[in-house]
Design an enzyme around this catalytic site. Structure first.
Site, mmCIF file in Angstrom:
data_model
loop_
_atom_site.group_PDB
_atom_site.id
_atom_site.type_symbol
_atom_site.label_atom_id
_atom_site.label_comp_id
_atom_site.label_asym_id
_atom_site.label_seq_id
_atom_site.Cartn_x
_atom_site.Cartn_y
_atom_site.Cartn_z
ATOM 1 C CD GLU A 123 -2.584 1.221 2.669
ATOM 2 O OE1 GLU A 123 -2.075 0.670 3.660
ATOM 3 O OE2 GLU A 123 -3.687 1.798 2.708
ATOM 4 C CE LYS A 200 -7.240 1.702 3.650
ATOM 5 N NZ LYS A 200 -5.916 2.134 4.187
ATOM 6 C CB CYS A 237 -4.652 -1.190 4.091
ATOM 7 S SG CYS A 237 -3.789 -1.183 5.687
#
Lengths: 393, 393
Positions: A123, A200, A237
């Site tokens: 990430e 995300k 994440c």
């Protein structure tokens, strides 16, 4: 017992291998990781590159699917790259980014030597994970346009040269929409073009992870990208903590879901080995957890919302990248403390075979949950709680 | 490498403790289980009972929550009981059931000595797991009415005597609805009344688990039961493979979710340590995985849908019951091969504290998933797949 492992702990795998007799180690590994992975012999040249450039290199063959009568095997080599930042955070933005480019370039070259088809970076791989500071500048200057920023250009050139799909998770600057930032993965095809982007979906508000100060929840849904080597998706994440997020990538047909991350020991290490593996099981796909390594120090002190004094260090990013298989087994993890390249050969036919074996998709009852979730979000929702009629409480 | 562990493998924990030096063991355990559990001293009498009656007895204190200013701690002792069947499957139904009652009675008495507040038994605890046979008789004769069957009566008496909530997963005979069977958990309060029932939501069609021949998917939704000692729910066996099932118990306020199971080594052991623990993490509650032990042989041979010859043995139920905490840590597992009682003291305040720390409920985006699931179940749903415009495939 200490609250968390220290930076001297290289990996669970290395410490067990050091202390256990071979026959015991075999059983312990079977108990810990399932029967799915055996060593994959990698090219001598790649091993020399890893030694010379001091990064961990591991290769595994993940349980090959059974032979089918009507479909040929679909063998692909997937890889994860984990790395520390290369320059102090006080260096210029360009200097920091270029140094990381160079470091990753070494591992991409080794990945090519290992005949990797698809690789994913960690990430926000082009920058320190500066969101702990809550400062905007210079950190937001690491943000770049997804389709033609310097890191996309850099990787597109390698993707084409190496005939390799590269997943590039960056801080994105979205110039078309008011210059906002996003936490985005760019999917670069093996011909060097951008296939698309995915953002995300779940943004943390935990300790030093002040990311909601910088960008909002993603608006790209749960896209799956059809590449020459299989259908891939990217759960970035914190999205790994949300099983319903993993689930929707499965619903959309993903065969491999990458989870590029940045997470630190005291906070999340007990969760790390569980979440991506659970997703692989529940959704009958391959899941790849990738975490950066090292400790990042920042020029100005910051507090962590935990009542402790201001400090300049983020804590220890513990690496430990690994690949989990739809049959529930997993590879060993990369080092907790060193940069690394993890390569695994797998047969994507295993996804459908595990769907057929376990039937999780057939028995998923999404209709029940669509209805339950829709009711649960209503402001007047009452939890379905049965009280004990005999209780005086 | 062998495909699965054999019956001589007592537990991962015991083999590591046998071979690793103390300082290494401490780090390995921290890596494997997180920092959450320390040993809980249990009463001498309970230990004597365990020794005399030959069952594994383990006690842990799960990380106590931090002290709050406005809520007192809510300490409860929760427990899991795992056991083998006690008589050959050729004995009469009543003889088999009574023998199991007697065995469980020994462990319930020990649980009382350990000051247990809530205990859960394994799935279909009153009977062999006979669904492999696809025969109806005599196996369906183990089914009993939930509210006043012999096993409910037996446990209600103990629940009252011991001031202990007992969760009793049985094969239910539903006389009010056409005599159908269900896979049901009966929640018995510490005063001996039935608080309510909850049924298995997801039914397997895997190998020897021909349960769909006997009962349908549960129709009780995701009920949570408010007991004197906390809010509990029961996710029965195969439901643990479905994260959206675990999630809805959380949405309805569960603080402890039991997962009474019956599962065998070669099939599911690589999944076992992952799924309940992932649920505890994702939903900020305590999760308790319970699995039976031993190998069950049946009078008539049956096949397993795997092309292998007919046989009479189910395979090895590997026990390994454990408790996972909302902070991601877990207790060691009970034995893979012996009956056992696992006791853990926990502070239910940890659930809300973990919700506040990690924010998973706040960041869950159930609105997004209610909509996504509703669309995904439409017959004309098209997966959100982005094709590579440069691909000639």
């Amino acid at each position: 017992m200490a609250a968390s492992l220290d930076e001297k702990f290289e990996s669970l795998e290395s410490i067990l291998a050091e202390h256990l007799p071979a026959d015991v180690l075999e059983k312990v590994n079977l108990s810990l990781r399932g029967p799915g992975s055996t060593n994959l012999e990698l090219s001598t040249k790649a091993k020399e590159m890893a030694k010379k450039n001091n990064f961990d290199l591991q290769g595994y063959q993940i349980k090959i699917a059974q032979k089918e009568e009507t479909r040929p095997p679909r063998l692909v080599r997937i890889a994860a790259i984990q790395n520390a930042i290369q320059k102090p955070t006080t260096a210029s933005v360009e200097e920091q980014r270029n140094a990381i480019h160079q470091r990753v370039d070494q591992m991409l070259a080794a990945a090519h030597e290992c005949q990797v088809n698809i690789v994913c970076l960690q990430e926000a791989w082009t920058m320190p994970f500066a969101f702990c500071t809550r400062e905007k500048y210079p950190w937001v200057e690491f943000a770049e346009p997804a389709y033609d920023g310097p890191s996309t250009k850099f990787l597109a050139e390698r993707a084409k040269k190496y005939n390799m799909v590269i997943v590039s998770p960056i801080l994105e600057r979205d110039e078309e929409h008011g210059d906002v930032c996003w936490n985005t993965a760019v999917i670069i095809s093996n011909r060097g073009n951008v296939i698309g982007i995915t953002r995300k979906n779940h943004i943390p508000r935990v300790g030093d992870f002040n990311e909601s100060t910088y960008y909002m929840e993603g608006n790209t849904g749960h896209k799956v990208f059809e590449t020459d080597f299989g259908r891939i998706a990217v759960n970035i994440c914190y999205g790994r903590h949300h099983p319903q997020n993993w689930l929707m990538y499965g619903v959309n047909g993903a065969e491999i879901v990458f989870n590029p991350s940045a997470t630190v020991g005291a906070l999340s290490e007990p969760l790390w080995s569980i979440e991506a593996r659970n997703a692989a099981i529940a959704n009958s796909y391959f899941a790849v957890g990738i975490n950066r390594v090292g400790t990042e120090a920042f020029p100005n002190e910051f507090t962590s919302g935990d009542g402790k004094p201001a400090h300049k260090n983020f804590g220890h990013f513990y690496g430990s990248s690994y690949i989990a298989s739809p049959d529930g087994s997993r590879t060993p993890g990369l080092s907790r403390i060193r940069d690394g390249l993890l390569v695994a050969e797998c047969d994507l036919n295993l996804c459908r075979q595990m769907k057929d074996k376990w039937g999780f998709r057939m028995t998923q009852r999404l209709d029940l949950y669509a209805d339950s979730f829709a009711r649960a979000i209503c402001p007047d929702y009452k939890m379905d709680i049965i009280k004990d009629p005999s209780s005086k409480k």
